[in-house]
Design a protein around this motif. Structure first.
Motif, short mmCIF file in Angstrom:
data_model
loop_
_atom_site.label_atom_id
_atom_site.label_comp_id
_atom_site.label_asym_id
_atom_site.label_seq_id
_atom_site.Cartn_x
_atom_site.Cartn_y
_atom_site.Cartn_z
N GLU A 242 53.58 26.65 38.09
CA GLU A 242 52.84 27.50 37.14
C GLU A 242 51.69 28.23 37.81
O GLU A 242 51.49 29.44 37.63
CB GLU A 242 52.30 26.64 35.99
CG GLU A 242 51.48 27.44 34.98
CD GLU A 242 50.83 26.54 33.94
OE1 GLU A 242 50.05 27.06 33.13
OE2 GLU A 242 51.10 25.32 33.94
N LEU A 243 50.90 27.51 38.63
CA LEU A 243 49.77 28.13 39.31
C LEU A 243 50.24 29.08 40.41
O LEU A 243 49.64 30.13 40.64
CB LEU A 243 48.85 27.05 39.88
CG LEU A 243 48.17 26.14 38.85
CD1 LEU A 243 47.26 25.14 39.55
CD2 LEU A 243 47.38 26.96 37.85
N GLU A 244 51.31 28.69 41.12
CA GLU A 244 51.86 29.58 42.14
C GLU A 244 52.33 30.90 41.51
O GLU A 244 52.11 31.99 42.06
CB GLU A 244 53.03 28.90 42.86
CG GLU A 244 52.62 27.83 43.85
CD GLU A 244 52.09 28.42 45.14
OE1 GLU A 244 52.19 29.65 45.33
OE2 GLU A 244 51.57 27.64 45.97
N SER A 245 52.97 30.80 40.35
CA SER A 245 53.46 31.99 39.67
C SER A 245 52.30 32.89 39.25
O SER A 245 52.38 34.12 39.40
CB SER A 245 54.29 31.58 38.45
OG SER A 245 54.72 32.71 37.73
N ARG A 246 51.24 32.31 38.74
CA ARG A 246 50.08 33.10 38.34
C ARG A 246 49.48 33.82 39.54
O ARG A 246 49.08 34.99 39.45
CB ARG A 246 49.04 32.19 37.69
CG ARG A 246 49.38 31.75 36.28
CD ARG A 246 48.49 30.63 35.80
NE ARG A 246 47.07 30.92 35.99
CZ ARG A 246 46.11 30.03 35.80
NH1 ARG A 246 46.42 28.78 35.44
NH2 ARG A 246 44.85 30.36 35.98
N PHE A 247 49.41 33.11 40.66
CA PHE A 247 48.83 33.72 41.86
C PHE A 247 49.67 34.90 42.34
O PHE A 247 49.15 35.99 42.63
CB PHE A 247 48.70 32.68 42.97
CG PHE A 247 48.18 33.24 44.27
CD1 PHE A 247 46.82 33.42 44.47
CD2 PHE A 247 49.06 33.59 45.29
CE1 PHE A 247 46.34 33.94 45.66
CE2 PHE A 247 48.59 34.11 46.48
CZ PHE A 247 47.22 34.28 46.67
N HIS A 248 50.97 34.70 42.44
CA HIS A 248 51.84 35.75 42.95
C HIS A 248 51.94 36.94 41.99
O HIS A 248 52.12 38.08 42.42
CB HIS A 248 53.21 35.19 43.26
CG HIS A 248 53.23 34.28 44.46
ND1 HIS A 248 52.93 34.71 45.74
CD2 HIS A 248 53.46 32.94 44.56
CE1 HIS A 248 53.00 33.70 46.59
NE2 HIS A 248 53.32 32.61 45.90
N THR A 249 51.79 36.68 40.69
CA THR A 249 51.75 37.79 39.73
C THR A 249 50.51 38.64 39.95
O THR A 249 50.56 39.88 39.93
CB THR A 249 51.77 37.24 38.30
OG1 THR A 249 52.98 36.50 38.08
CG2 THR A 249 51.68 38.37 37.29
N ALA A 250 49.37 37.97 40.19
CA ALA A 250 48.13 38.71 40.45
C ALA A 250 48.18 39.44 41.78
O ALA A 250 47.57 40.51 41.94
CB ALA A 250 46.94 37.75 40.42
N ALA A 251 48.92 38.88 42.74
CA ALA A 251 48.97 39.47 44.09
C ALA A 251 49.99 40.59 44.21
O ALA A 251 49.92 41.39 45.16
CB ALA A 251 49.27 38.39 45.12
N ALA A 252 50.94 40.67 43.28
CA ALA A 252 52.05 41.61 43.41
C ALA A 252 51.62 43.06 43.65
O ALA A 252 52.20 43.74 44.50
CB ALA A 252 52.95 41.52 42.17
N TYR B 28 49.05 44.24 45.18
CA TYR B 28 48.23 44.44 46.37
C TYR B 28 48.80 43.82 47.64
O TYR B 28 48.52 44.29 48.75
CB TYR B 28 46.82 43.86 46.13
CG TYR B 28 46.19 44.30 44.85
CD1 TYR B 28 45.64 45.58 44.71
CD2 TYR B 28 46.14 43.45 43.74
CE1 TYR B 28 45.07 45.99 43.52
CE2 TYR B 28 45.57 43.85 42.55
CZ TYR B 28 45.03 45.12 42.44
OH TYR B 28 44.46 45.53 41.26
N GLY B 29 49.59 42.77 47.50
CA GLY B 29 50.04 42.05 48.68
C GLY B 29 49.04 40.98 49.08
O GLY B 29 47.94 40.88 48.52
N THR B 30 49.39 40.16 50.07
CA THR B 30 48.52 39.08 50.52
C THR B 30 48.44 39.06 52.03
O THR B 30 49.24 39.69 52.73
CB THR B 30 49.02 37.71 50.02
OG1 THR B 30 50.30 37.44 50.61
CG2 THR B 30 49.13 37.68 48.52
N GLU C 210 45.61 31.97 51.65
CA GLU C 210 46.39 33.14 51.28
C GLU C 210 45.52 33.98 50.36
O GLU C 210 45.15 33.55 49.26
CB GLU C 210 47.70 32.75 50.59
CG GLU C 210 48.60 33.94 50.33
CD GLU C 210 49.95 33.52 49.77
OE1 GLU C 210 50.11 32.31 49.47
OE2 GLU C 210 50.82 34.39 49.63
N VAL C 211 45.20 35.18 50.81
CA VAL C 211 44.21 36.01 50.14
C VAL C 211 44.88 37.27 49.59
O VAL C 211 45.67 37.91 50.28
CB VAL C 211 43.08 36.41 51.12
CG1 VAL C 211 42.01 37.23 50.41
CG2 VAL C 211 42.47 35.18 51.77
#
Length: 296
Positions: free
Chosen positions: A158-168, A170-172, A241-242
């Protein structure tokens, strides 16, 4: 050296987590199960807890604090906590005979190993993982001493999904963050918090670098739990991972790497100029060519 992957996600409800971690273990078999899952990772969690507990800044860095040793809403019984933790034997011995451990100490160990459940798990990674990190960080760190231990902090889906959704959008990127060993209990559970930053050479914020050598300057060698299976002392660096958000402000790479050298050089130049201006020869020359000099 300890390297942890940190994606800066937090639990949405700290109260819910507190309710869960207050539940005592039903039997020593629960602790045994946590140890058997990954003994080195359990040792790492226990060691960074010990570092925070032993620090004179324990009121700040020991967050979360074991609820078993809270007296009321505010008072933290740190002395009782230290006395109970002192009874904890090496974890390999606990794994061999969990029933022989003091019950209160066993409850504390259960909390240390399970307080992150529902949000993350810590796992030991083989030495080859470091080379993969170097490749992904795209930085030149060949001259840096390789870490003795590498651990990965894996968040729940769940938390990984939230992070990657926010990063989509801009990239990391991967970047390093150096800090004292005693800070890593809080970093592991709470992420990197701006309110804990005490040094702001380039303004407010959390400082990271793609150069591991730079971050080692902020990661001094610290003592580890004497009964740990890890080295007796280590410096700890988090690999983060930023999200490459526009609000991230990079400083010039050469300045980040050599800011201390530049500062010393400027100070020496200032001292030289001050000495020249106050020298007798300079005064005589200045008097000769500038009679109106006000210092005469």
């Amino acid at each position: 050296m300890l390297i942890v992957r940190e994606t800066c996600c937090k639990a949405s409800s700290p109260d819910r987590v507190c309710y869960r971690i207050c539940s005592p273990p039903q039997s020593p078999q629960q602790v045994l199960g946590l140890l058997q899952r990954d003994l080195l990772a359990a040792d790492c969690l226990t060691t960074i807890f010990w570092a925070a507990m032993s620090s004179f800044r324990h009121d700040t860095v020991l967050r979360p604090f074991p609820p078993l040793f809270l007296q009321g809403a505010e008072h933290k019984d740190i002395e009782k906590l230290r006395a109970v933790f002192h009874k904890l034997p090496p974890l390999d011995r606990v794994a061999e005979a969990p029933h022989a451990v003091d019950p209160t100490t066993l409850r504390l160990l259960h909390w240390i190993l399970s307080s992150g459940q529902g949000r993350f798990t810590l796992q030991y990674r083989p030495p080859a993982t470091f080379h993969d990190i170097i490749g992904q960080a795209q930085s030149s760190t060949h001259s840096v001493v390789k870490p003795q231990c590498t651990f990965e902090l894996e968040y729940v889906p769940e938390l990984e999904s939230r992070f990657h959704t926010a990063a989509a959008p801009y990239g990391t990127l991967l970047a390093y963050h150096g800090s004292q060993v005693e800070n890593f209990h809080s970093i592991t559970h709470n992420g990197l918090l701006n309110s804990f930053n005490k040094t702001s050479a380039f303004g407010e914020g959390t400082y990271l670098s793609t150069d591991l050598g730079v971050c080692l300057n902020w990661s001094p060698l610290g003592s580890l739990w004497p009964r740990s299976m890890l080295p007796h002392s280590a410096s700890c660096v988090a690999v983060c991972e930023v999200i490459k958000h526009p609000s991230i402000i990079p400083s010039p790479s050469w300045l980040r790497r050599y800011w201390f050298v530049v500062g010393v050089a400027l100070y020496l130049v200032f001292l030289v100029l001050l000495g020249v201006v106050n020298s007798r020869a300079f005064r005589q020359l200045y008097s000769k060519y500038a009679p109106e000099w006000p210092w005469r």
